[in-house]
Design a protein around this motif. Structure first.
Motif, PDB file in Angstrom:
ATOM      1  N   TRP A  24      -6.032 -13.211   8.093  1.00  9.14           N
ATOM      2  CA  TRP A  24      -6.092 -13.170   6.720  1.00  9.14           C
ATOM      3  C   TRP A  24      -5.823 -11.592   6.289  1.00  9.14           C
ATOM      4  O   TRP A  24      -5.294 -11.330   5.269  1.00  9.14           O
ATOM      5  N   ASN A  25      -6.442 -10.741   7.174  1.00  2.36           N
ATOM      6  CA  ASN A  25      -6.141  -9.332   6.705  1.00  2.36           C
ATOM      7  C   ASN A  25      -4.829  -8.930   6.779  1.00  2.36           C
ATOM      8  O   ASN A  25      -4.185  -8.217   6.112  1.00  2.36           O
ATOM      9  N   TYR A  26      -4.294  -9.271   7.693  1.00  2.00           N
ATOM     10  CA  TYR A  26      -2.742  -9.111   8.250  1.00  2.00           C
ATOM     11  C   TYR A  26      -1.942  -9.768   6.968  1.00  2.00           C
ATOM     12  O   TYR A  26      -0.778  -8.913   6.430  1.00  2.00           O
ATOM     13  N   LYS A  27      -2.172 -11.047   6.406  1.00  2.00           N
ATOM     14  CA  LYS A  27      -1.394 -11.526   5.287  1.00  2.00           C
ATOM     15  C   LYS A  27      -1.549 -10.396   4.015  1.00  2.00           C
ATOM     16  O   LYS A  27      -0.554 -10.254   3.404  1.00  2.00           O
ATOM     17  N   ARG A  28      -3.011 -10.266   3.727  1.00  2.00           N
ATOM     18  CA  ARG A  28      -3.110  -9.237   2.599  1.00  2.00           C
ATOM     19  C   ARG A  28      -2.274  -7.990   2.587  1.00  2.00           C
ATOM     20  O   ARG A  28      -1.966  -7.469   1.707  1.00  2.00           O
ATOM     21  N   ILE A  29      -2.257  -7.434   3.827  1.00  9.03           N
ATOM     22  CA  ILE A  29      -1.656  -6.397   3.997  1.00  9.03           C
ATOM     23  C   ILE A  29      -0.076  -6.195   3.678  1.00  9.03           C
ATOM     24  O   ILE A  29       0.547  -5.751   3.154  1.00  9.03           O
ATOM     25  N   VAL A  30       0.655  -7.262   4.430  1.00  7.73           N
ATOM     26  CA  VAL A  30       1.873  -7.597   4.099  1.00  7.73           C
ATOM     27  C   VAL A  30       2.152  -8.149   2.642  1.00  7.73           C
ATOM     28  O   VAL A  30       3.125  -7.819   2.228  1.00  7.73           O
ATOM     29  N   GLN A  31       1.414  -8.683   1.987  1.00  2.00           N
ATOM     30  CA  GLN A  31       1.533  -9.260   0.674  1.00  2.00           C
ATOM     31  C   GLN A  31       1.271  -8.198  -0.316  1.00  2.00           C
ATOM     32  O   GLN A  31       1.811  -8.088  -1.350  1.00  2.00           O
ATOM     33  N   THR A  32       0.198  -7.169  -0.009  1.00  4.94           N
ATOM     34  CA  THR A  32      -0.056  -6.453  -0.995  1.00  4.94           C
ATOM     35  C   THR A  32       0.246  -4.835  -0.747  1.00  4.94           C
ATOM     36  O   THR A  32       0.225  -3.896  -1.824  1.00  4.94           O
ATOM     37  N   GLY A  33       0.547  -4.659   0.424  1.00  2.92           N
ATOM     38  CA  GLY A  33       0.653  -3.421   1.034  1.00  2.92           C
ATOM     39  C   GLY A  33      -0.629  -2.359   0.767  1.00  2.92           C
ATOM     40  O   GLY A  33      -0.516  -1.247   1.036  1.00  2.92           O
ATOM     41  N   ASP A  34      -1.673  -2.926   0.796  1.00  2.00           N
ATOM     42  CA  ASP A  34      -3.114  -2.398   0.846  1.00  2.00           C
ATOM     43  C   ASP A  34      -3.386  -2.177   2.283  1.00  2.00           C
ATOM     44  O   ASP A  34      -4.131  -2.949   2.776  1.00  2.00           O
ATOM     45  N   PHE A  35      -3.205  -0.901   2.828  1.00  2.00           N
ATOM     46  CA  PHE A  35      -3.637  -0.845   4.413  1.00  2.00           C
ATOM     47  C   PHE A  35      -5.175  -0.569   4.551  1.00  2.00           C
ATOM     48  O   PHE A  35      -5.661  -0.565   5.764  1.00  2.00           O
ATOM     49  N   LEU A  36      -5.776  -0.576   3.286  1.00  2.00           N
ATOM     50  CA  LEU A  36      -7.327  -0.623   3.730  1.00  2.00           C
ATOM     51  C   LEU A  36      -7.887  -1.835   4.223  1.00  2.00           C
ATOM     52  O   LEU A  36      -9.168  -2.150   4.742  1.00  2.00           O
ATOM     53  N   TYR A  37      -7.016  -2.965   4.062  1.00  2.00           N
ATOM     54  CA  TYR A  37      -7.556  -4.221   4.730  1.00  2.00           C
ATOM     55  C   TYR A  37      -7.539  -3.940   6.432  1.00  2.00           C
ATOM     56  O   TYR A  37      -7.749  -4.889   6.952  1.00  2.00           O
ATOM     57  N   MET A  38      -7.182  -2.789   6.690  1.00  2.00           N
ATOM     58  CA  MET A  38      -7.023  -2.481   8.243  1.00  2.00           C
ATOM     59  C   MET A  38      -8.744  -2.169   8.351  1.00  2.00           C
ATOM     60  O   MET A  38      -8.965  -2.130   9.854  1.00  2.00           O
ATOM     61  N   VAL A  39      -9.608  -1.773   7.520  1.00  2.65           N
ATOM     62  CA  VAL A  39     -10.977  -1.222   7.691  1.00  2.65           C
ATOM     63  C   VAL A  39     -11.875  -2.628   7.878  1.00  2.65           C
ATOM     64  O   VAL A  39     -11.830  -3.592   7.058  1.00  2.65           O
TER      65      VAL A  39
END
Length: 222
Positions: A24-39
């Motif tokens: 899910w975090n991977y999807k959010r990063i791909v879709q939004t470009g928000d790398f904070l989902y790596m945290v």
């Protein structure tokens, strides 16, 4: 009202590899470009004090390892999904055609005995598939056959695309559509929040293996 969480760099923990990173975090990063989902534990709106370039580099590193482990491009995966979805639907519809034929034969015998024909089972089955409906059983049978042919065309198109994948450099894809396609192809649903990127990759490999098994079976049947 949600309280914003603030984390400083020395308290921030982020995902280290594809086995940790939730899909899910991977999807959010791909879709939004928000790398904070790596945290780890990050939610939209949280204030994280960290070098985002560090997160981006880590994400790129995870993605490179993941792509290498998959040995499949996104376009190929989409084609595998479309192929399996078509094959699954063909099987369902072919079973319905067989049932229609058997019930039609049974109803002909009922008519000769003065018994009212019954197609309720067919109607129930048709509610579970996407096909135009008709009260005339002969027309309904033809509509199912037409749908089967449509899926066969889709399967053949996807199969050719898989075979010609080396010549296809397309990189545009929708991660949600791909995920749904993988689930439909495998005829299973998995909550994207409960699996890691690595586990999603395992699902993709299962999908590819299933397609290859079907293709081998079809070749041996010829």
């Amino acid at each position: 009202m949600k309280t914003k969480k603030t984390k400083k760099n020395n308290k921030v923990k982020f995902y280290q590899d594809s086995k940790e990173l939730p899909f899910w975090n991977y999807k959010r990063i791909v879709q939004t470009g928000d790398f904070l989902y790596m945290v780890k534990g990050y939610e939209f709106g949280d204030e994280i004090i960290i070098d985002k370039e560090e997160l981006e580099n880590k994400f790129d590193s995870i993605l490179q390892d993941y792509v290498l482990s998959q040995n499949s491009k996104n376009e190929e995966i989409t084609n595998y999904c479309n192929y399996l979805i078509a094959i699954n639907e063909i099987r369902k519809l072919e079973i319905i055609v067989e049932i229609i034929d058997r019930i039609t034969e049974s109803n002909e015998k009922k008519k000769s005995l003065g018994i009212e024909p019954d197609y309720s089972i067919v109607k129930e089955l048709l509610q579970k598939v996407k096909v135009q409906k008709s009260d005339d059983i002969s027309i309904q049978r033809q509509k199912v056959l037409d749908k089967i042919q449509k899926y066969k065309n889709q399967a053949e198109k996807s199969k050719l695309a898989i075979e010609n994948a080396e010549n296809d450099n397309s990189s545009d894809y929708d991660i949600d559509e791909q995920y749904i396609g993988v689930c439909l192809g495998l005829e299973m649903h998995v909550d994207p929040k409960l699996i890691s990127l690595y586990e999603y990759g395992v699902m993709v490999k299962m999908l590819v293996s299933k397609v290859e098994t079907i293709n081998k079976s079809n070749q041996n049947a010829r």
